[in-house]
Design an enzyme around this catalytic site. Structure first.
Site, mmCIF file in Angstrom:
data_model
loop_
_atom_site.group_PDB
_atom_site.id
_atom_site.type_symbol
_atom_site.label_atom_id
_atom_site.label_comp_id
_atom_site.label_asym_id
_atom_site.label_seq_id
_atom_site.Cartn_x
_atom_site.Cartn_y
_atom_site.Cartn_z
ATOM 1 N N ASN A 134 36.238 45.084 47.832
ATOM 2 C CA ASN A 134 36.897 44.551 46.546
ATOM 3 C C ASN A 134 37.505 45.418 45.673
ATOM 4 O O ASN A 134 37.385 46.196 45.607
ATOM 5 C CB ASN A 134 35.784 44.241 45.623
ATOM 6 C CG ASN A 134 36.155 43.642 44.636
ATOM 7 O OD1 ASN A 134 37.099 43.291 43.984
ATOM 8 N ND2 ASN A 134 34.366 43.073 44.105
ATOM 9 N N CYS A 158 38.247 46.567 41.223
ATOM 10 C CA CYS A 158 37.553 47.499 40.675
ATOM 11 C C CYS A 158 37.990 48.211 40.306
ATOM 12 O O CYS A 158 39.028 48.485 40.899
ATOM 13 C CB CYS A 158 35.986 47.595 41.187
ATOM 14 S SG CYS A 158 35.341 46.652 42.182
HETATM 15 C C1 LIG Z 1 30.474 35.189 37.420
HETATM 16 C C2 LIG Z 1 31.428 35.311 39.164
HETATM 17 C C3 LIG Z 1 31.355 37.340 39.715
HETATM 18 C C4 LIG Z 1 32.036 37.205 40.966
HETATM 19 N N1 LIG Z 1 31.704 38.023 41.101
HETATM 20 C C5 LIG Z 1 32.418 39.451 42.150
HETATM 21 C C6 LIG Z 1 31.611 40.657 43.046
HETATM 22 O O1 LIG Z 1 31.713 41.094 42.991
HETATM 23 N N2 LIG Z 1 33.159 41.395 43.523
HETATM 24 C C7 LIG Z 1 33.718 40.093 44.252
HETATM 25 O O2 LIG Z 1 35.291 40.433 45.372
HETATM 26 N N3 LIG Z 1 34.506 38.978 43.997
HETATM 27 C C8 LIG Z 1 33.851 38.807 42.573
HETATM 28 N N4 LIG Z 1 34.197 37.162 41.826
HETATM 29 C C9 LIG Z 1 35.789 36.484 42.309
HETATM 30 C C10 LIG Z 1 35.261 34.900 43.587
HETATM 31 O O3 LIG Z 1 34.513 35.894 44.293
HETATM 32 C C11 LIG Z 1 36.755 34.599 44.093
HETATM 33 O O4 LIG Z 1 36.890 35.395 44.345
HETATM 34 C C12 LIG Z 1 37.263 34.613 42.711
HETATM 35 O O5 LIG Z 1 35.989 33.868 41.550
HETATM 36 C C13 LIG Z 1 37.457 32.304 42.451
HETATM 37 O O6 LIG Z 1 37.276 32.308 43.892
HETATM 38 P P1 LIG Z 1 36.230 30.253 42.301
HETATM 39 O O7 LIG Z 1 37.633 30.056 41.884
HETATM 40 O O8 LIG Z 1 36.333 29.974 43.855
HETATM 41 O O9 LIG Z 1 35.998 30.990 41.941
HETATM 42 C C14 LIG Z 1 33.084 36.817 40.783
HETATM 43 C C15 LIG Z 1 33.741 35.513 39.757
HETATM 44 C C16 LIG Z 1 32.220 34.839 39.440
HETATM 45 C C17 LIG Z 1 33.108 33.816 38.688
#
Ligand SMILES: Cc1cc2nc3c(=O)[nH]c(=O)nc-3n(C[C@H](O)[C@H](O)[C@H](O)COP(=O)(O)O)c2cc1C
Ligand SMILES: Cc1cc2nc3c(=O)[nH]c(=O)nc-3n(C[C@H](O)[C@H](O)[C@H](O)COP(=O)(O)OP(=O)(O)OC[C@H]3O[C@@H](n4cnc5c(N)ncnc54)[C@H](O)[C@@H]3O)c2cc1C
Ligand SMILES: Cc1cc2nc3c(=O)[nH]c(=O)nc-3n(C[C@H](O)[C@H](O)[C@H](O)COP(=O)(O)OP(=O)(O)OC[C@H]3O[C@@H](n4cnc5c(N)ncnc54)[C@H](O)[C@@H]3O)c2cc1C
Ligand SMILES: Cc1cc2nc3c(=O)[nH]c(=O)nc-3n(C[C@H](O)[C@H](O)[C@H](O)COP(=O)(O)O)c2cc1C
Ligand code: FES
Ligand code: FES
Lengths: 300, 244, 300, 244
Positions: C126, C129
């Protein structure tokens, strides 16, 4: 006494709510609903030097919290605008912003030259159109390309020049700085986001052009962030655009640094939306004891 | 024009599989003509984002009727409305049918294309032949019989009337004026059978605003781009099929 | 016989539906609902070398068609993960993807080194960050910065390495190409969009961090467009992410070129969403006579 | 656990300004305890995107009651539900109150914080003093009287009972165990008055999932970050106000 008026680049707006380009035609359709003089201003449908028919195929596709559009700058051309639309708009007692598109720098320059001699109050340069000379990549992606077109236009432009930024810019802050350096008197942002939809039964993109422009409340958090970042970086007035659906949204943009806002897709689902937003801003100011927009502009 | 008005559902009945007739209270002066439509929003929040265009099916005192087929999310949500639920609508919109016509008149409707035709039928002063084609189940037949001179029915399944398409049994030569609404290929066929006659057709397109502002519904016509919601939805055959 | 299985960088997924990082914890909460073995895979909550408490203040804020989050990588650290979560996950018969975050290159490298020796199947880097050394600008914005971190990680990484792209990248295609050049075995996209919300009564940003991450169906059209563009540009497997709420959405991503998809925010509003998507994909394939995903992958 | 279940609204009544009591049919085995909650979704599409956490207010045969205040979009839409409308819900969720307590017990509720306290009151085996503070209108009083040993009421407007805050008249010294739910400042005050006693408080936070997956509802506690939806919503006073 509450003052919602705002002066942007020497042009006086009676309130900070402007109809966004391409969502308000040239005002006629909305004058069935209310007197256009109630609005802070109107940004016209994007004008190009020559008349255009726009895109073929599906032009509108709903998404969650918004819509993709591929209208493709269907417009009567600058001359058609001056002949058929401007005389009507002139009578409406609201600020007229001519939104100008083009595929080459020459086209932009010529269009602006023609508009110089008219009664429009302001020019909004839409640099999101694909640049045919550079193989379709929009002028609004790279700060250097934008600098080029804005500085050429600035040389000839006799009206206050607002540049409308694309959220697809590589770096929205650099883009803004570059446009200001090139002579933009103000900035408006954002235009639509490049988006896409696929018809899984046909196994084909929904749009003939494959990519279309996303607008509506779905984009608001991103647009707001961009307005916030840009307003911290430049010293010209900013007009905030993107998913504004109510007075709270409008105030968020103003608190993020916008001098005025434009309402786009919201007009489609509620033709009175701008009036409701204007009233909402006024009531909020009254309740909170805010006398002028400058007291809250950019407080965040 | 007023903006979106909130009214109340009086009834909402499934009259054939996936086909609903909804009546709403409309305590306003009604100024609509056959072929015009309303933008309907039967949900309270922003998903679906856009309202949906639905034709005026019938008009009674203080009541508007709509006839609609459940196709996707919007019409599905509409179908879930019950008596007393509220609904927002904007209209009447667009340019309706020219009812000031003379001669032998036919209406040719395919499937849910029947929706705007009852009100048209009732509004035409002369007696009219009504052709309607369905996939399998027929609906609104009794209502049509009340007003039409003659009714001709086809179903693709053969469950009622002629087995096949309505254009198979449409006797174009008998008429001077033809009104049609339905799938584009059907309307094209009607037009082909009717060259030289007056043909009015109600077009469909995806709409964002419904009142002429977005240019989303524009179609190519003989005289350039025209908005289905504003210059239409009713167009003449020549305007639409100008390429032939 | 319909085959929904897919092999990505040598790892076999029984179906193309993976739980997205940060929306699925380490699976425990969902195992109350269904056996995790039904999933193609699970991407863990973002892991950092050291345990983190995450952000203070409001962490979740609803927007139209989505949500902003500012969780801030609350996680038990690599060691905590290995000790407390991995033994449980190992037993679930699904692909385990360790999602790894960090604020410096050294932190990423050390985290990956620790994970090399474990039973996880894949690493998802990821790079969204904030990079503390570069003043908070994320590694995922500039292609050169991403190249640096990916190539350093690649040097030590003994597992297949997926790089998760941020949609805030200046140019998503260059970013993808750069990561592939740096050694990424595959790419996943998109992470959340930088967005913002303002509390107009308090005249303050909703989030302590000002900016938060936008996810949910609101972003889908943009995410899909990015997956489409990237899939045309690179030759490694791509995992599509962004607003997937049903099987139709998943198939759009697959037709745009994705080998698999990740479902994120959708899990929150329907814990069974992934199972419904898997079933939907199967029925669609059956109806349309599609025998394997490769027949529709990237057809658009 | 099952996922979101669709049930039907039996009634939804405004019992005080902006305060609603909704009863829904619940034809499933019910396993919830006082202090637990459900995620509720009283709309069919994706706006609002997230479900809303609402406590169990009462449980009868095949019926669940919720007591809620209209605050924003979600609760507004809930308030529009009518008998027969459908509703989706997930639960019961979280960790409820420890009802296995002894000694003199008080419940201190502020405003809509009363919602989880009726069911708690009914579930406690010993007789309990009930303190409830309102802004202006009091509600649920009769129901409380049925089960409480004594009831103490305050209103900020003075329309009923003590004029002022409920903590003004709360006699902390009389009790060994205190359950509280309401605005954080009120609960903090209760805690300050009760140092050394067992205090259980029901916390609120914005929630995305409600079942422990998103970490959106985490709060700082004595023992590190804890999820209100999973380790809570009921926490002990020490856990929450550990900084003092
Ligand atoms: C509450 C929350 C926490 C997330 N934490 C991470 C994380 O720790 N690492 C990461 O790579 N993406 C994280 N994401 C991003 C998701 O993995 C994803 O890439 C993003 O939400 C888009 O997909 P979606 O529209 O289906 O939610 C997080 C998303 C949400 C909503
Ligand atoms: C002027 C006008 C009058 C109409 N009158 C009626 C009527 O009286 N009764 C009736 O049942 N329907 C009528 N329609 C069609 C109706 O508007 C669409 O069926 C409806 O908008 C679909 O919405 P949905 O959310 O259910 O489907 P969506 O989920 O939006 O789409 C479902 C399917 O319908 C197709 N579709 C969506 N919108 C349109 C559209 N505007 N035109 C063509 N195809 C579309 C899509 O391709 C998709 O396959 C009319 C359309 C117009 C333009
Ligand atoms: C475990 C739990 C149990 C609850 N039980 C009940 C109950 O039984 N009855 C009841 O009326 N309410 C209860 N609530 C609070 C209820 O969930 C919120 O009032 C509701 O989610 C607000 O949704 P909305 O869409 O109406 O408001 P929104 O439009 O989302 O927000 C309106 C206002 O409410 C605030 N707000 C929104 N969500 C929360 C939240 N989760 N916590 C604190 N403030 C919030 C916002 O700051 C905003 O000012 C409970 C909350 C939790 C966490
Ligand atoms: C149908 C449609 C047509 C548009 N046409 C133009 C245009 O011609 N020129 C332009 O600068 N922006 C155009 N836009 C962009 C809007 O002016 C606005 O920037 C964008 O929609 C975001 O605002 P919104 O979310 O309020 O709609 C168009 C938008 C829509 C939806
Ligand atoms: S639907 Fe907007 S112009 Fe016709
Ligand atoms: S609401 Fe998601 S963890 Fe508590």
């Amino acid at each position: 006494m509450i003052k919602t008026r705002v002066n942007i680049c020497g042009v006086e707006f009676k309130n900070p709510v402007i109809a966004a380009s391409g969502t308000f035609g040239f005002g006629r359709e909305y004058s069935d609903f209310f007197p256009l003089s109630k609005l802070g201003g109107i940004s016209t449908k994007g004008l190009t030097l020559e008349k255009r028919e726009g895109n073929k195929g599906i032009r509108i596709y709903e998404t969650t919290g918004g819509l993709l559009n591929s209208i493709g700058l269907q417009n009567p051309g600058i001359d058609g605008f001056i002949r058929e639309e401007l005389p009507y708009l002139e009578k409406q007692d609201t600020v007229i912003i001519a939104n100008v598109g083009g595929s080459t720098i020459e086209e932009y320059v010529k269009a602006v030259e023609r508009l110089n001699e008219t009664s429009i109050h302001m020019i909004e340069l839409n640099i999101s159109c694909p640049n045919v000379k550079e193989g379709g990549m929009a002028f609004g992606i790279k700060a250097e390309t934008a600098y080029e077109v804005v500085s050429q236009v600035k040389k000839v432009c006799k009206k206050p020049l607002i540049v409308k930024l694309s959220p697809n810019a590589e770096n929205i802050v650099h883009m803004a700085e570059s446009c200001v350096k090139a002579g933009a008197d103000g900035l408006s942002l954002v235009n639509t986001f490049s988006g896409m939809a696929i018809d899984i039964r046909l196994r084909k993109p929904v749009f003939d052009n494959i990519i279309a422009g996303l607008s509506g409340p779905c984009i608001k958090p991103i647009a707001l962030r961009m307005v916030y970042e840009v307003s911290k970086a430049v010293n010209v007035p900013i007009i905030g655009i993107g998913g504004i659906m109510n007075y709270e949204d409008a105030l968020e943009f103003i608190m993020a640094g916008a001098w005025a806002v434009q309402v786009g897709s919201g007009n489609f689902i509620n033709p009175y939306i701008s009036l409701e937003i204007i009233e909402g801003i006024e009531s909020f100011m009254l309740e909170e004891g805010i006398e002028g927009l400058d007291q809250i502009r950019g407080v965040v | 024009m007023k903006g979106y008005r909130r009214t109340t559902v009086k009834s909402n009945v499934e009259i054939a599989t996936n086909i609903y007739e909804m009546k709403i209270s409309y305590p306003y002066a009604f100024l609509g003509c056959p072929g015009q439509f309303y933008m309907l929003k039967g949900w309270k929040a922003m998903d679906p984002f856009l309202a949906r265009p639905i034709s005026i099916a019938d008009v009674e005192e203080n009541t508007l009727s709509f006839l609609y087929e459940v196709r996707g999310k919007g019409t599905y949500l509409m179908s879930k409305l019950r008596e007393g639920d509220s609904l927002e609508l904007l209209g009447p919109l667009g340019k309706g049918f020219d009812t000031n016509v003379k001669g032998n008149i036919a209406i040719v409707a395919g499937g849910i294309g029947i929706a705007p035709m009852i009100y048209l039928l009732k509004s035409l002063n002369s007696r009219v032949d009504f052709y309607c084609g369905f996939r399998d189940q027929a609906y609104y037949i009794d209502k049509i019989k009340e007003y039409a001179k003659d009714i001709f029915i086809s179903t693709e399944s053969g469950s009622l009337g002629h087995k096949g398409f309505i254009t198979d049994i449409f006797k174009a030569e008998k008429y001077n004026v033809v009104f049609t609404c339905g799938p584009l290929p059907m309307m094209k066929k009607v037009w082909d059978l009717c060259k030289g006659k007056k043909v009015y057709m109600s077009m469909e397109n995806r709409m964002a605003c419904g009142f002429g502002a977005c240019l989303g519904c524009s179609i190519q016509t003989k005289d350039g781009m025209k908005r289905v919601c504003k210059e239409g939805p009713v167009f003449s055959g020549e305007e639409v099929f100008f390429c032939d």
